[in-house]
Write a protein that holds these residues in place. Structure first.
Motif, short mmCIF file in Angstrom:
data_model
loop_
_atom_site.label_atom_id
_atom_site.label_comp_id
_atom_site.label_asym_id
_atom_site.label_seq_id
_atom_site.Cartn_x
_atom_site.Cartn_y
_atom_site.Cartn_z
N VAL A 43 0.85 -1.19 0.00
CA VAL A 43 0.00 0.00 0.00
C VAL A 43 0.88 1.24 0.00
O VAL A 43 1.98 1.24 0.55
CB VAL A 43 -0.97 0.03 1.20
CG1 VAL A 43 -1.97 -1.12 1.12
CG2 VAL A 43 -0.24 0.01 2.53
N LEU A 90 -9.04 -0.26 1.99
CA LEU A 90 -8.02 -0.47 0.96
C LEU A 90 -7.89 0.75 0.05
O LEU A 90 -6.78 1.13 -0.33
CB LEU A 90 -8.36 -1.70 0.12
CG LEU A 90 -8.37 -3.03 0.88
CD1 LEU A 90 -8.83 -4.16 -0.03
CD2 LEU A 90 -7.02 -3.32 1.49
N VAL A 95 -3.78 0.72 -2.61
CA VAL A 95 -3.06 -0.50 -2.97
C VAL A 95 -2.15 -0.22 -4.16
O VAL A 95 -2.54 0.41 -5.13
CB VAL A 95 -4.05 -1.64 -3.29
CG1 VAL A 95 -3.32 -2.87 -3.81
CG2 VAL A 95 -4.87 -1.99 -2.05
N TYR A 106 -3.21 -10.58 -6.30
CA TYR A 106 -3.14 -9.83 -5.04
C TYR A 106 -4.20 -10.35 -4.08
O TYR A 106 -5.29 -10.76 -4.49
CB TYR A 106 -3.34 -8.34 -5.28
CG TYR A 106 -2.13 -7.69 -5.91
CD1 TYR A 106 -1.27 -6.90 -5.16
CD2 TYR A 106 -1.83 -7.87 -7.26
CE1 TYR A 106 -0.16 -6.31 -5.73
CE2 TYR A 106 -0.72 -7.29 -7.84
CZ TYR A 106 0.11 -6.51 -7.07
OH TYR A 106 1.22 -5.94 -7.63
N TYR A 107 -3.85 -10.32 -2.80
CA TYR A 107 -4.79 -10.76 -1.78
C TYR A 107 -4.69 -9.88 -0.54
O TYR A 107 -3.72 -9.14 -0.35
CB TYR A 107 -4.56 -12.23 -1.42
CG TYR A 107 -3.20 -12.53 -0.82
CD1 TYR A 107 -2.99 -12.48 0.55
CD2 TYR A 107 -2.11 -12.86 -1.63
CE1 TYR A 107 -1.75 -12.76 1.10
CE2 TYR A 107 -0.88 -13.15 -1.09
CZ TYR A 107 -0.70 -13.09 0.27
OH TYR A 107 0.52 -13.36 0.82
N VAL A 108 -5.71 -9.97 0.30
CA VAL A 108 -5.78 -9.22 1.54
C VAL A 108 -5.89 -10.23 2.68
O VAL A 108 -6.81 -11.05 2.70
CB VAL A 108 -6.98 -8.26 1.55
CG1 VAL A 108 -7.08 -7.51 2.86
CG2 VAL A 108 -6.92 -7.30 0.36
N TYR A 122 -8.02 -9.67 -3.73
CA TYR A 122 -8.15 -8.24 -4.04
C TYR A 122 -9.30 -8.01 -5.01
O TYR A 122 -10.10 -7.09 -4.84
CB TYR A 122 -6.83 -7.73 -4.62
CG TYR A 122 -6.90 -6.31 -5.12
CD1 TYR A 122 -6.88 -5.25 -4.24
CD2 TYR A 122 -7.00 -6.06 -6.49
CE1 TYR A 122 -6.96 -3.94 -4.70
CE2 TYR A 122 -7.08 -4.76 -6.96
CZ TYR A 122 -7.07 -3.70 -6.06
OH TYR A 122 -7.16 -2.42 -6.52
N GLU A 173 -3.34 -6.85 5.77
CA GLU A 173 -2.11 -6.81 4.96
C GLU A 173 -2.43 -7.11 3.50
O GLU A 173 -3.13 -8.09 3.21
CB GLU A 173 -1.12 -7.85 5.46
CG GLU A 173 -0.64 -7.63 6.86
CD GLU A 173 0.24 -8.77 7.36
OE1 GLU A 173 0.70 -9.59 6.53
OE2 GLU A 173 0.45 -8.84 8.58
N VAL A 174 -1.90 -6.30 2.62
CA VAL A 174 -2.05 -6.54 1.18
C VAL A 174 -0.75 -7.15 0.68
O VAL A 174 0.33 -6.63 0.96
CB VAL A 174 -2.34 -5.22 0.43
CG1 VAL A 174 -2.46 -5.47 -1.07
CG2 VAL A 174 -3.60 -4.55 0.98
N SER A 175 -0.87 -8.26 -0.06
CA SER A 175 0.31 -8.95 -0.59
C SER A 175 0.01 -9.47 -1.98
O SER A 175 -1.12 -9.43 -2.44
CB SER A 175 0.69 -10.13 0.31
OG SER A 175 1.07 -9.68 1.59
N LYS A 176 1.06 -9.99 -2.61
CA LYS A 176 0.94 -10.56 -3.95
C LYS A 176 1.46 -11.98 -3.89
O LYS A 176 2.49 -12.25 -3.26
CB LYS A 176 1.75 -9.74 -4.95
CG LYS A 176 1.62 -10.22 -6.39
CD LYS A 176 2.40 -9.27 -7.32
CE LYS A 176 2.22 -9.66 -8.75
NZ LYS A 176 3.08 -10.74 -9.19
#
Length: 183
Positions: A43, A90, A95, A106-108, A122, A173-176
């Motif tokens: 982010v 978000l 993001v 992407y996921y949260v 996401y 948490e936002v990740s890939k």
């Protein structure tokens, strides 16, 4: 005789103390209370949501919602709740998509202090119906949440809302996804 009476009183006190602490241990919530939720990861603007700052966000109130486990049993009925859409959180954090064509990777991750963590994609939060009904809740039935931590997340549009009902929330948490390199 004095010694046996004194020993009996000591034993009674010891049993009382042990039963008291046993009751306290059983009544103890499964998570550690967190007053904040940290929004982080991929982010642009990481931030922390507190019990006081959440009121400055785009808060909505909804009525008549139930937490239903996958067996169909109702675990909790809410006459009302107040919260903020996870999608709005978000959007506030902005993001960072290094390649928008890979947004499906992407996921949260919603984290909790009791380690019952739940994943959302996401895309489902940004473009699907889950985005219109996944809430960070801070008030239930007109009162601040206390028994389940200060913040709870659930998706009200899920057929069974229980499996993605996260209590004791302390992080978003936002990740890939890291995909293996294809040949």
């Amino acid at each position: 005789m004095k010694n046996s009476t004194k020993g009996g009183k000591t034993l009674s006190r010891l049993l009382f103390v042990l039963s008291f602490f046993s009751a306290v241990a059983q009544a103890k919530p499964s998570g550690t209370l967190s007053e904040t939720v940290r929004v982080s990861g991929l982010v642009e603007k990481p931030f922390t949501i507190s019990t006081t700052s959440v009121g400055t966000m785009n808060v909505a109130e909804r009525e008549n919602t139930a937490i239903i486990c996958d067996s169909g049993q109702t675990r909790k009925s809410l006459k009302s709740f107040r919260g903020v859409l996870l999608r709005d959180i978000l959007d506030s954090a902005k993001v960072v998509l290094s390649n928008p064509g890979q947004r499906g990777e992407y996921y949260v991750l919603v984290r909790s202090t009791d380690n019952y963590n739940v994943l959302f994609s996401y895309n489902e939060l940004t473009y699907g119906t889950a985005g219109e009904s996944t809430w960070l809740v801070f008030e239930e039935n007109g009162k601040p949440i206390d028994d389940d931590g200060r913040f709870v997340v659930f998706c009200a549009s899920d057929r069974a809302t229980g499996p993605r009902h996260v209590k004791w929330v302390n992080g978003i948490e936002v990740s890939k996804i890291i995909l293996p390199v294809s040949n």
